[in-house]
Design an enzyme around this catalytic site. Structure first.
Site, mmCIF file in Angstrom:
data_model
loop_
_atom_site.group_PDB
_atom_site.id
_atom_site.type_symbol
_atom_site.label_atom_id
_atom_site.label_comp_id
_atom_site.label_asym_id
_atom_site.label_seq_id
_atom_site.Cartn_x
_atom_site.Cartn_y
_atom_site.Cartn_z
ATOM 1 N N ASN A 132 43.373 43.098 25.817
ATOM 2 C CA ASN A 132 42.458 44.238 25.766
ATOM 3 C C ASN A 132 41.674 44.337 24.474
ATOM 4 O OD1 ASN A 132 43.178 45.462 28.338
ATOM 5 N ND2 ASN A 132 45.167 45.759 27.389
ATOM 6 N N SER B 55 29.133 -0.554 -1.073
ATOM 7 C CA SER B 55 29.174 0.893 -1.320
ATOM 8 C C SER B 55 27.798 1.458 -1.636
ATOM 9 C CB SER B 55 30.099 1.190 -2.502
ATOM 10 O OG SER B 55 31.406 0.817 -2.153
ATOM 11 N N ARG C 166 37.525 48.026 24.623
ATOM 12 C CA ARG C 166 38.309 47.842 23.403
ATOM 13 C C ARG C 166 38.058 46.498 22.711
ATOM 14 N NH1 ARG C 166 44.136 49.226 25.369
ATOM 15 N NH2 ARG C 166 43.213 48.798 27.398
ATOM 16 N N GLY D 45 41.491 39.094 35.610
ATOM 17 C CA GLY D 45 40.796 38.036 34.864
ATOM 18 C C GLY D 45 41.159 37.963 33.393
ATOM 19 N N ASP D 46 41.951 38.914 32.905
ATOM 20 C CA ASP D 46 42.248 38.943 31.464
ATOM 21 C C ASP D 46 43.683 38.558 31.153
ATOM 22 O OD1 ASP D 46 43.584 41.115 32.413
ATOM 23 O OD2 ASP D 46 42.635 42.593 31.121
ATOM 24 N N GLN E 146 31.023 44.724 41.533
ATOM 25 C CA GLN E 146 31.532 46.084 41.747
ATOM 26 C C GLN E 146 30.645 46.998 40.893
ATOM 27 O OE1 GLN E 146 35.178 47.220 39.863
ATOM 28 N NE2 GLN E 146 35.686 48.756 41.410
ATOM 29 N N GLY F 51 36.238 45.310 34.787
ATOM 30 C CA GLY F 51 36.544 46.343 33.790
ATOM 31 C C GLY F 51 35.539 46.307 32.643
ATOM 32 N N LYS G 51 29.323 10.866 13.814
ATOM 33 C CA LYS G 51 28.715 11.584 14.947
ATOM 34 C C LYS G 51 28.125 10.586 15.924
ATOM 35 C CE LYS G 51 24.711 12.473 15.782
ATOM 36 N NZ LYS G 51 23.265 12.765 15.890
ATOM 37 N N THR H 265 41.468 49.703 40.981
ATOM 38 C CA THR H 265 41.752 48.325 41.385
ATOM 39 C C THR H 265 41.653 48.131 42.908
ATOM 40 O OG1 THR H 265 44.096 48.907 41.231
ATOM 41 C CG2 THR H 265 43.173 47.675 39.400
HETATM 42 C C1 UD1 Z 1 47.108 48.090 36.458
HETATM 43 C C2 UD1 Z 1 48.071 48.457 37.558
HETATM 44 C C3 UD1 Z 1 49.446 48.731 36.959
HETATM 45 C C4 UD1 Z 1 49.917 47.518 36.191
HETATM 46 C C5 UD1 Z 1 48.883 47.078 35.165
HETATM 47 C C6 UD1 Z 1 49.270 45.763 34.599
HETATM 48 C C7 UD1 Z 1 46.808 49.613 39.309
HETATM 49 C C8 UD1 Z 1 46.456 50.932 39.889
HETATM 50 N N1 UD1 Z 1 47.601 49.642 38.243
HETATM 51 O O1 UD1 Z 1 46.965 49.215 35.629
HETATM 52 O O2 UD1 Z 1 50.381 49.036 37.974
HETATM 53 O O3 UD1 Z 1 51.149 47.752 35.568
HETATM 54 O O4 UD1 Z 1 47.584 46.943 35.767
HETATM 55 O O5 UD1 Z 1 48.406 45.384 33.551
HETATM 56 O O6 UD1 Z 1 46.426 48.597 39.833
HETATM 57 N N2 UD1 Z 1 39.324 46.546 37.465
HETATM 58 C C9 UD1 Z 1 38.145 46.356 38.127
HETATM 59 N N3 UD1 Z 1 37.532 47.433 38.684
HETATM 60 C C10 UD1 Z 1 38.055 48.682 38.634
HETATM 61 C C11 UD1 Z 1 39.256 48.867 37.936
HETATM 62 C C12 UD1 Z 1 39.874 47.777 37.358
HETATM 63 O O7 UD1 Z 1 37.651 45.237 38.216
HETATM 64 O O8 UD1 Z 1 37.438 49.593 39.187
HETATM 65 C C13 UD1 Z 1 40.001 45.378 36.867
HETATM 66 C C14 UD1 Z 1 40.001 45.405 35.359
HETATM 67 O O9 UD1 Z 1 38.914 44.660 34.840
HETATM 68 C C15 UD1 Z 1 41.310 44.714 35.027
HETATM 69 C C16 UD1 Z 1 42.208 45.037 36.209
HETATM 70 O O10 UD1 Z 1 41.352 45.394 37.257
HETATM 71 O O11 UD1 Z 1 41.165 43.316 34.960
HETATM 72 C C17 UD1 Z 1 43.224 46.122 35.929
HETATM 73 O O12 UD1 Z 1 42.605 47.337 35.647
HETATM 74 P P1 UD1 Z 1 43.173 48.344 34.576
HETATM 75 O O13 UD1 Z 1 42.277 49.508 34.522
HETATM 76 O O14 UD1 Z 1 43.485 47.636 33.311
HETATM 77 O O15 UD1 Z 1 44.537 48.794 35.251
HETATM 78 P P2 UD1 Z 1 45.790 49.396 34.529
HETATM 79 O O16 UD1 Z 1 45.599 50.861 34.387
HETATM 80 O O17 UD1 Z 1 46.144 48.618 33.341
HETATM 81 MG MG MG Z 2 45.168 47.213 32.083
#
Ligand code: UD1
Ligand code: MG
Length: 454
Positions: free
Chosen positions: A230, A391, A18, A107-108, A78, A14, A337, A84
């Site tokens: 985020n 001292s 933010r 990863g977050d 990617q 991602g 140190k 996802t």
């Molecule tokens: C996703 C879930 C949602 C869930 C939420 C929880 C999906 C479609 N939705 O939504 O059901 O409630 O997380 O937090 O899975 N990422 C990539 N490549 C991409 C897209 C995303 O690596 O192309 C990674 C992002 O870095 C992140 C994670 O996948 O770590 C989730 O992506 P994000 O866009 O935050 O998904 P949400 O819309 O929050």
């Molecule tokens: Mg998310």
């Protein structure tokens, strides 16, 4: 039962916009460890042997931050962010190696605990084809909703695609999923992007697996563990939760903390039972505190070991490479140190001790400074057992003080001192009787003359 093999696919591609950062989001730290390191540590603690990291940028830094333990880590780029489901396929090569279980996580989420990962896998072992970890919340906005019927998970509906009735559901997708490994690629390859966002939703595999006669279940976990970071503000919330959790663990293991909310721990801080940590202490990484040690208020400690029964502070700073022996003391406004302080040795007040070896029971007087740096190189100071340093002494390294020697206060020691010798290296005192009175009289006369002129 034979051990089931497992691959964990960690999504970290991602943009993390933010965070307003030059660096990938997952490199930002909680308790001194990048978030990705926390996630991989939880995965390792759950007994997973292989990890596939899906990343978008900072590849080398992310994989370096992730690889601390036993798991084999591969990274997968990617290049476009299409959702996802698309992200997981970046790790196709890894999934195709063939595993009993494939875990997908983000990863977050630095607060995830190994037991939750184990629970997701256990449901696969019990026969489910897909397991999803969910949480209940009174603020479900933005999350995918878990739609259940008769104990089975029938679909995950993303907020933007949900009906009003579905939006009222408060059981949400935490983003952690376990998939039967043999079917994983087939299921994920079947995901389309016909939805409100035009993205490949990993969550669609619930409906896909059911359409093929398979089963999916949802397991509830504490919302806290699934918290995704985020923004920097959320990073601080995750830090606070992590700190509270670790302080609690330490106190229950036998560590005394008078004001735990003022003690800041690092991800790898080790404190043994019966140590006492007084208020306002900050542990940077790499610190071990042995039993019976007391850390008085306002200390900062980094990459150091504090021996059993040793005492430091108030206001002490231990920099990397400090090793304090049993029962030793480092008092107020002292900095140490890369030094070994022997058993029972004392550095009680206002000293700088760097690149030194101090023998047992040595006493280092107030204001002692090791002059360890010549502007180019660092040099060693050796102080034998039982030495008494008066001292305000400067020890110009490299220099060695033999056991039992005595250094007179105010000395600047530039040459080695033999064992049991007395070393004096300061100007001899002279006294001029009556001269103070003469000076005062002269000064008073000068003042009078000046006032007469004005
Ligand atoms: C996703 C879930 C949602 C869930 C939420 C929880 C999906 C479609 N939705 O939504 O059901 O409630 O997380 O937090 O899975 N990422 C990539 N490549 C991409 C897209 C995303 O690596 O192309 C990674 C992002 O870095 C992140 C994670 O996948 O770590 C989730 O992506 P994000 O866009 O935050 O998904 P949400 O819309 O929050
Ligand atoms: Mg998310």
């Amino acid at each position: 039962m034979t051990e089931r093999t497992c691959l964990a696919v960690v999504l970290a591609a991602g943009e993390g916009t933010r965070m307003k950062s030059e660096r990938s989001k997952v490199l930002h730290a909680v308790a001194g460890l990048p978030m990705i390191g926390h996630v991989v540590a939880a995965v390792e603690a759950a007994g997973v042997e292989d990890v596939a990291l899906v990343i978008g940028r900072d590849g080398d830094a992310v994989s370096a931050a992730a690889s601390s333990g036993a798991a084999r880590i591969s990274t997968h780029l990617q290049t476009e962010r299409l959702g996802t489901g698309h992200a997981v396929l970046a790790a196709r090569e890894a999934i195709a190696r063939g595993y009993d279980d494939v875990l997908v996580l983000f990863g977050d989420t630095p607060l995830l605990l190994p037991d939750t990962l184990k629970a997701a896998r256990a449901a696969l072992a019990d026969g489910a084809d897909v397991t999803v970890i969910g949480f209940n919340t009174d603020k479900p906005t933005g999350y995918g909703r878990l739609l259940e019927r008769d104990g089975a998970l029938v679909a995950i509906r993303e907020e933007k695609d949900a009906s009003e009735k579905e939006r009222a559901v408060t059981f949400c997708n935490g983003g952690l999923m376990a998939i039967r490994g043999g079917d994983a690629l087939t299921l994920i390859d079947a995901i389309g992007n016909d939805n409100a966002k035009g993205e490949y939703y990993l969550t669609d595999i619930v409906e896909i697996v059911r359409a093929r006669g398979g089963s999916a279940v949802a397991i509830e976990a504490p919302a806290e563990q699934l918290m995704g970071v985020n923004t920097r503000a959320e990073l601080a919330v995750a830090e606070a939760v992590w700190q509270a959790r670790r302080r609690q663990t330490l106190m229950l293991s036998g560590v005394t903390m008078i004001a735990p909310e003022t003690v800041f721990l690092a991800h790898d801080t080790v404190i043994e039972p019966d140590a006492v940590i007084e208020p306002n202490v900050v542990f940077a990484s790499g610190v071990t505190v042995r039993g019976g040690a007391v850390i008085h208020p306002f200390c900062h400690i980094e990459q150091s070991e504090i021996g059993p029964g040793a005492q430091i502070g108030p206001f002490a700073r231990l920099r990397p490479g400090s090793k304090l022996g049993a029962g030793s003391k480092v008092g107020n406004f002292c900095e140490v140190k890369k030094s070994v302080v022997g058993e029972g040795a004392k550095i009680n007040h206002l000293s700088y001790i760097g690149d030194a070896q101090i023998g047992a029971k040595a006493n280092i007087g107030a204001g002692t400074i090791t002059c360890n740096y010549d502007g180019t190189n660092k040099h060693l100071t050796e102080i034998g057992a039982g030495v008494f340093v008066g001292s305000n002494t400067s020890l110009v390294a490299p220099v060695s003080i033999g056991e039992g020697a005595y250094i007179a206060s105010g000395s600047v020691i530039t040459e080695n001192v033999e064992a049991d010798a007395l070393a004096l290296a300061r100007a001899r005192q002279t006294a001029k009787p009556g001269r103070a009175r003469d000076i005062r009289a002269r000064n008073a006369a000068l003042k009078e003359r000046k006032q007469g002129k004005s």
